[in-house]
Design an enzyme around this catalytic site. Structure first.
Site, PDB file in Angstrom:
ATOM      1  N   ASP A 216       5.733  -2.618  18.615  1.00 23.50           N
ATOM      2  CA  ASP A 216       5.259  -3.160  17.338  1.00 23.50           C
ATOM      3  C   ASP A 216       6.303  -4.023  16.641  1.00 23.50           C
ATOM      4  O   ASP A 216       6.509  -3.918  15.431  1.00 23.50           O
ATOM      5  CB  ASP A 216       4.807  -2.027  16.405  1.00 23.50           C
ATOM      6  CG  ASP A 216       4.057  -2.546  15.172  1.00 23.50           C
ATOM      7  OD1 ASP A 216       3.402  -3.598  15.280  1.00 23.50           O
ATOM      8  OD2 ASP A 216       4.134  -1.885  14.108  1.00 23.50           O
TER       9      ASP A 216
ATOM     10  N   HIS B 182       2.084  -5.833  14.085  1.00 23.02           N
ATOM     11  CA  HIS B 182       0.748  -5.627  13.523  1.00 23.02           C
ATOM     12  C   HIS B 182       0.521  -6.456  12.253  1.00 23.02           C
ATOM     13  O   HIS B 182      -0.630  -6.661  11.846  1.00 23.02           O
ATOM     14  CB  HIS B 182       0.479  -4.134  13.260  1.00 23.02           C
ATOM     15  CG  HIS B 182       1.195  -3.536  12.089  1.00 23.02           C
ATOM     16  ND1 HIS B 182       2.318  -2.744  12.209  1.00 23.02           N
ATOM     17  CD2 HIS B 182       0.951  -3.603  10.756  1.00 23.02           C
ATOM     18  CE1 HIS B 182       2.714  -2.337  11.015  1.00 23.02           C
ATOM     19  NE2 HIS B 182       1.901  -2.849  10.114  1.00 23.02           N
TER      20      HIS B 182
ATOM     21  N   SER C  79       5.868  -2.449   5.657  1.00 19.97           N
ATOM     22  CA  SER C  79       5.988  -2.593   7.104  1.00 19.97           C
ATOM     23  C   SER C  79       6.792  -3.827   7.461  1.00 19.97           C
ATOM     24  O   SER C  79       6.574  -4.907   6.903  1.00 19.97           O
ATOM     25  CB  SER C  79       4.603  -2.690   7.743  1.00 19.97           C
ATOM     26  OG  SER C  79       3.915  -1.475   7.660  1.00 19.97           O
TER      27      SER C  79
END
Length: 364
Positions: free
Chosen positions: A121, A91, A205
């Protein structure tokens, strides 16, 4: 006296932690392992910036603008000796025209996307230059061996493309394992994630979640902050490294991930747990059947409601994918279905309970 008592209690607690850890084969000691791990791993955690290319027709100039940023982990040297590979979240780079990494040393490098898997992801990036001398690939650990309460160390680059706090280290414990239905639209498949109270913020992330040996056991990917009625604290979630280890190898080797398939499209159908004469049960309903595909060969048809895979009750699309992801190409799976429609799509007014054995094929 009170000071001496506090010192004795602290020493006893440290010794108990060390003794308890020995039973789980985890390297704890009275000394704090975090500074040593941070010094070793921080240089291998990079900032990943996704860029958009722009063209100004009036000035006939090209430019780049940042779309967003996150973190990535240097996990492997390239076999040909030219550069290496970075693991990050998909992402972060999903909408990027170009990607760039910045090492803790401040050195920047352009990278290319080797491949991605939106199901879990993850994405793998390749840099072609030599990594900084202090950056060594982070060894992969065994996320299946994690214990609730075990030390969890997170390293990343919280912030945004304009303002980042590089190499930020936070620590906590493993708060939970195999958490399901924690998604935030990051995954297109069912992924059981690790819960931790180590601080994770925007920009973390794609970074590193490490165990007490400094091994990469998770990839921070999301956190719960608030809902309409609740404000959350310390609820961060990481993708277990064991869930994506094989996919990383596939992406590096081939640029894509392949999975077993049934050759159908399905959608969630709501209903009672058990079938009723005019109400199909909750499950995954078949919408299309690929001609000549595995399910067509087995005899499935449009309208069938899948309720079990190899004896496991499933109540929708994600649960079906979770069971299929446990299988490999060529495996045979047994599906329990309820059929309320005939081959022409007409409601029969009753139902049949049927079982089909399907030989899985591969899906890119």
């Amino acid at each position: 006296m009170l000071k001496k008592l506090c010192s004795l209690l602290l020493l006893a607690a440290l010794l108990l932690c060390a003794a308890a850890a020995e039973g789980y084969d985890v390297v704890y000691s009275a000394s704090n392992p975090i500074p040593e791990i941070a010094a070793r791993v921080r240089p291998a955690v990079v900032q990943v910036t996704s860029l958009q290319q722009n063209w100004d027709a009036s000035t006939r100039t090209a430019s780049e603008s940042p779309l967003g940023s996150g973190s990535g982990c240097y996990i492997r040297e390239a076999d040909d000796g030219a550069g290496g590979y970075i693991l990050t979240n998909y992402h972060i780079i999903e909408s990027a025209d170009l990607c760039r990494i910045e090492w803790l040393s401040g050195e920047e490098m352009d990278v290319r996307v080797v491949g991605h898997d939106d199901g879990t992801d993850i994405a793998v990036l390749r840099f072609e230059q030599s990594a900084p001398a202090d950056a060594q690939p982070i060894p992969l650990g065994d996320s299946d061996a994690l214990q609730i309460g075990e030390l969890a160390i997170c390293i990343g680059n919280p912030g945004n493309a304009q303002s980042v706090l590089p190499g930020t280290v936070t620590a906590g414990i493993v708060s939970g394992l195999s958490r399901e239905d924690i998604n935030a639209n990051n995954f297109s498949r069912s992924v059981s994630v690790i819960q931790t109270d180590a601080a994770i913020n925007t920009g973390n992330s794609g970074g590193a979640m490490l165990n007490a040996r400094g091994e990469l056991v998770g990839i921070p990917t999301l956190k719960l902050m608030y809902s309409a009625t609740t404000v959350y604290e310390g609820l961060g979630f990481c993708i277990p490294i064991n869930s994506v280890r094989d996919f990383i190898d596939q992406l590096i080797d081939t640029g894509s991930v392949v999975r077993p398939r049934l050759g159908i499209t399905v959608a969630d159908i709501d209903g009672p747990d058990e079938p009723m004469r005019r109400y199909p049960p909750i499950g995954a309903q078949v919408y299309t059947v690929e001609e000549g595909g595995p399910s067509a060969k087995a005899g499935l048809q449009v309208g069938d409601v899948i309720t079990e895979v190899n004896g496991v009750r499933i109540k929708g699309y994600m649960a079906l994918l979770k069971e299929l992801d446990k299988c490999a190409s060529g495996d045979r799976v047994e599906l329990k279905i309820y059929r309320y429609y005939d081959a022409e799509g007409n409601l029969t007014g009753d139902y049949e309970e049927l079982f089909f054995t399907v030989r899985l094929e591969m899906l890119k």
